[in-house]
Design a protein around this motif. Structure first.
Motif, mmCIF file in Angstrom:
data_model
loop_
_atom_site.group_PDB
_atom_site.id
_atom_site.type_symbol
_atom_site.label_atom_id
_atom_site.label_comp_id
_atom_site.label_asym_id
_atom_site.label_seq_id
_atom_site.Cartn_x
_atom_site.Cartn_y
_atom_site.Cartn_z
ATOM 1 N N LYS A 16 0.820 -1.213 0.000
ATOM 2 C CA LYS A 16 0.000 0.000 0.000
ATOM 3 C C LYS A 16 0.858 1.269 0.000
ATOM 4 C CE LYS A 16 -4.328 -1.967 1.579
ATOM 5 N NZ LYS A 16 -5.520 -1.845 2.456
ATOM 6 N N THR A 17 2.088 1.166 0.448
ATOM 7 C CA THR A 17 3.002 2.297 0.270
ATOM 8 C C THR A 17 3.229 2.547 -1.215
ATOM 9 O OG1 THR A 17 4.141 2.090 2.385
ATOM 10 C CG2 THR A 17 5.398 3.032 0.572
ATOM 11 N N HIS A 18 3.473 1.487 -1.955
ATOM 12 C CA HIS A 18 3.647 1.638 -3.405
ATOM 13 C C HIS A 18 2.375 2.193 -4.057
ATOM 14 C CE1 HIS A 18 7.648 -0.082 -4.173
ATOM 15 N NE2 HIS A 18 7.398 -0.894 -3.148
ATOM 16 N N LEU A 19 1.229 1.769 -3.571
ATOM 17 C CA LEU A 19 -0.022 2.286 -4.133
ATOM 18 C C LEU A 19 -0.179 3.784 -3.857
ATOM 19 C CD1 LEU A 19 -2.549 -0.588 -3.257
ATOM 20 C CD2 LEU A 19 -1.446 -0.120 -5.463
ATOM 21 N N LEU A 20 0.261 4.236 -2.695
ATOM 22 C CA LEU A 20 0.206 5.664 -2.387
ATOM 23 C C LEU A 20 1.115 6.454 -3.319
ATOM 24 C CD1 LEU A 20 0.165 5.580 1.515
ATOM 25 C CD2 LEU A 20 -1.677 6.436 0.049
#
Length: 562
Positions: free
Chosen positions: A246-250
């Motif tokens: 989810k860091t990558h998605l952000l």
């Protein structure tokens, strides 16, 4: 907007409130409609970045941004076409990286009109300190006051929670106790220090608030946006809490918003981690960061010159995936932080890392450490100016200059966009007094100056500052005239003596390829060019006969054009 909506659903598991989604989309559309600043659509060989603080130079009764703008126009504009302004917002610690108010300019620096004034003369890169903010911020004070609107903006954890698996970049506690308005104590997630409070992106309101910050920066003209400490943004106890999906998605969300609002904006991720993790922020090459900080380059160049050996640097350089034009590296040797050691792990044996650390510490460098999951500590970064990292205390200025220019000739030849820290173009030495005054190691490479003192040094032909400034500026101006140094131009690493590094950069149409030859050692080295032909040495503007072996003096290099 389809990509943005899809990312919202994936990040928040289809539970993002409808009113929050509407507010976010409306904010994006308003900013896009109001924006009139056109970005450069792609990078090229002319792009060289100056990294500096907005309050780097001071004179009485003048906002520092105006002083910086004048200095830039007089001394740097012909060399750098983009300025990375380190955080220029009100802050409480870490020289700007504990932001009190994301939307204001620090009073000592000036105001947004001064930012716009500098922007008239150069493109700008802003810092988006998206992982954490100051404990002195109004947001955190509202949280401590138990205002319901700010209830989940930060992460409170029971102190007994097992967080042993969390990756730690520091030796400070991960959880810091704070007293709430009702007298209870909350233990708050603080990855970097007790004054840097991590934001809780699991709360949709935090995403909205931080997207407003990003939109404000885009509206105010940021051409590049640097995502500071981005790898830690999403927290899930029981995991490492770094590089989570989810860091990558952000990051993809920030990229999608910038694409929608201000096409041409470059998103850069700052992740001081091993190389394979660092480059994961390129995503599929089109959906995440356009650039990543090339964190392995500074310690590898240092290691190569320190040992007089190209072995590790050559092997690593030959393995680089050069991006194919959709992505590229943000190359640097020095920055406001230390020289990171994590990016060496997986490239060098730990024994060689420890040996490098020991040798530099003996010459006056300071060492910062991180905690490991097993309770031990490891060296995290070397705190030192790059000038003093490359040299010994008793070296002559002639030797210092040779090694320093060799390192920067390497930097300028690697595929990517090069960035030069202001302390480097000024030839700065370790600021030991600054460390004593500030009480932290990184102050060794963050000295601020009276403008009169710097301009006096630059006008003195005998000073090291003068010699470095003129030699490095000359080298950069040669670099920006060579199409073979376009960030997308391919690089080939050639076989050579272990004391040499030899690279070939080619243009897309293979016109005017460049051979870049570096002697990393303290001894003269004979080298025979791979083709028997005449070359032009573009640094010294001389013709070189490639049919005869060439001798490179200690720490010398050649840029040879066919």
């Amino acid at each position: 907007m389809d990509v943005i909506n899809q990312l919202i659903d994936e990040i928040y598991d289809h539970a993002f409130p409808a009113d929050c989604r509407e507010r976010l989309i409306n904010a994006i559309q308003r900013t896009r409609a109001a924006l009139n600043h056109q970005r450069k659509t792609h990078w090229d060989e002319k792009d060289v970045v100056l990294i500096t603080y907005a309050d780097q130079f001071r004179e009485s009764e003048a906002p520092t941004l105006r002083t910086l703008s004048r200095f830039y126009q007089q001394h740097l504009q012909s060399t750098f076409n983009l300025v990375h302004l380190l955080p220029f917002f009100p802050y409480s610690s870490d020289d700007g990286f504990s932001v009190i108010d994301y939307h204001q300019v620090s009073a000592i620096c000036g105001d947004w009109a001064d930012i716009a004034g500098l922007h008239q003369h150069t493109r700008l890169m802003f810092d988006f300190v998206c992982n954490h903010m100051s404990a002195h911020s109004a947001w955190f004070k509202q949280y401590l006051a138990m205002d319901p609107a700010w209830n989940d903006y930060f992460i409170s954890m029971p102190p007994a929670t097992d967080l042993s698996g969390v990756t730690r970049p520091r030796t400070s506690p991960l959880l810091t106790p704070f007293e709430m308005a009702d007298g209870t104590t909350h233990f708050i997630w603080t990855t970097f220090s007790a004054d840097q409070i991590d934001l809780n992106f699991g709360n949709p309101a935090v995403l909205l608030t931080m997207v407003d910050v990003l939109l404000d920066y885009l509206a105010k003209g940021a051409d590049y946006v640097r995502l500071d400490a981005v790898g830690y943004m999403w927290k899930t106890p029981g995991t490492s809490c770094i590089h989570l999906h989810k860091t990558h998605l952000l990051v993809k969300m920030f990229r999608a918003i910038a694409n929608e609002v201000a096409p041409g904006t470059v998103i850069i991720t700052e992740t001081n981690v091993p190389h394979k993790d660092n480059i994961s922020y390129f995503g599929n090459g089109h959906d995440e960061a356009q650039m990543v900080y090339q964190f392995s380059l500074p310690p590898l160049v240092l290691h190569a010159i320190h040992n007089g050996s190209s072995r590790a640097l050559k092997q690593w350089a030959a393995s680089l995936d050069q991006g194919g034009g959709a992505t590229t590296f943000f190359n640097f040797l020095a920055s406001h932080d230390g020289i990171g050691l994590n990016p060496l792990r997986g490239i060098l044996p730990e024994t060689e890392i420890v040996s490098l650390v020991r040798d530099l510490a003996m010459e006056g460098a300071l060492i910062s450490y991180k905690n490991n999951p097993d309770g031990t500590t490891s060296p995290y970064e070397i705190n030192v100016t790059y000038m003093d990292a490359l040299n010994k205390k008793d070296d002559s200025d002639d030797t210092r200059l040779l090694r320093f220019l060799l390192a920067h000739a390497l930097l300028l030849a690697f595929p990517g966009v090069p960035a030069i820290y202001v302390q480097s173009i000024l030839g700065s030495r370790n600021d030991i007094e600054g460390v004593k005054a500030a009480g932290h190691n990184r102050a060794i490479n963050r000295e601020k100056y009276a403008i009169s003192a710097i301009e006096a040094d630059l006008s003195d032909p005998q000073s090291l500052r003068h010699r470095v400034y003129h030699a490095l500026s000359h080298l950069i101006r040669i670099r920006i005239r060579q199409p073979a140094f376009h960030p997308d131009a391919p690089m080939e690493v050639l076989e050579s003596d272990n004391a040499l590094l030899v690279m070939r950069r080619r243009t897309k149409n293979d016109e005017g390829p460049l051979l870049c030859v570096y002697n990393l050692s303290a001894r003269a080295i004979a080298w025979t060019p791979p083709e028997s032909q005449r070359y032009r040495d573009i640094v010294h503007d001389e013709i070189v006969d490639g049919e005869q072996p060439l001798t490179l003096a200690p720490w010398h290099w050649l840029w040879l054009k066919s």
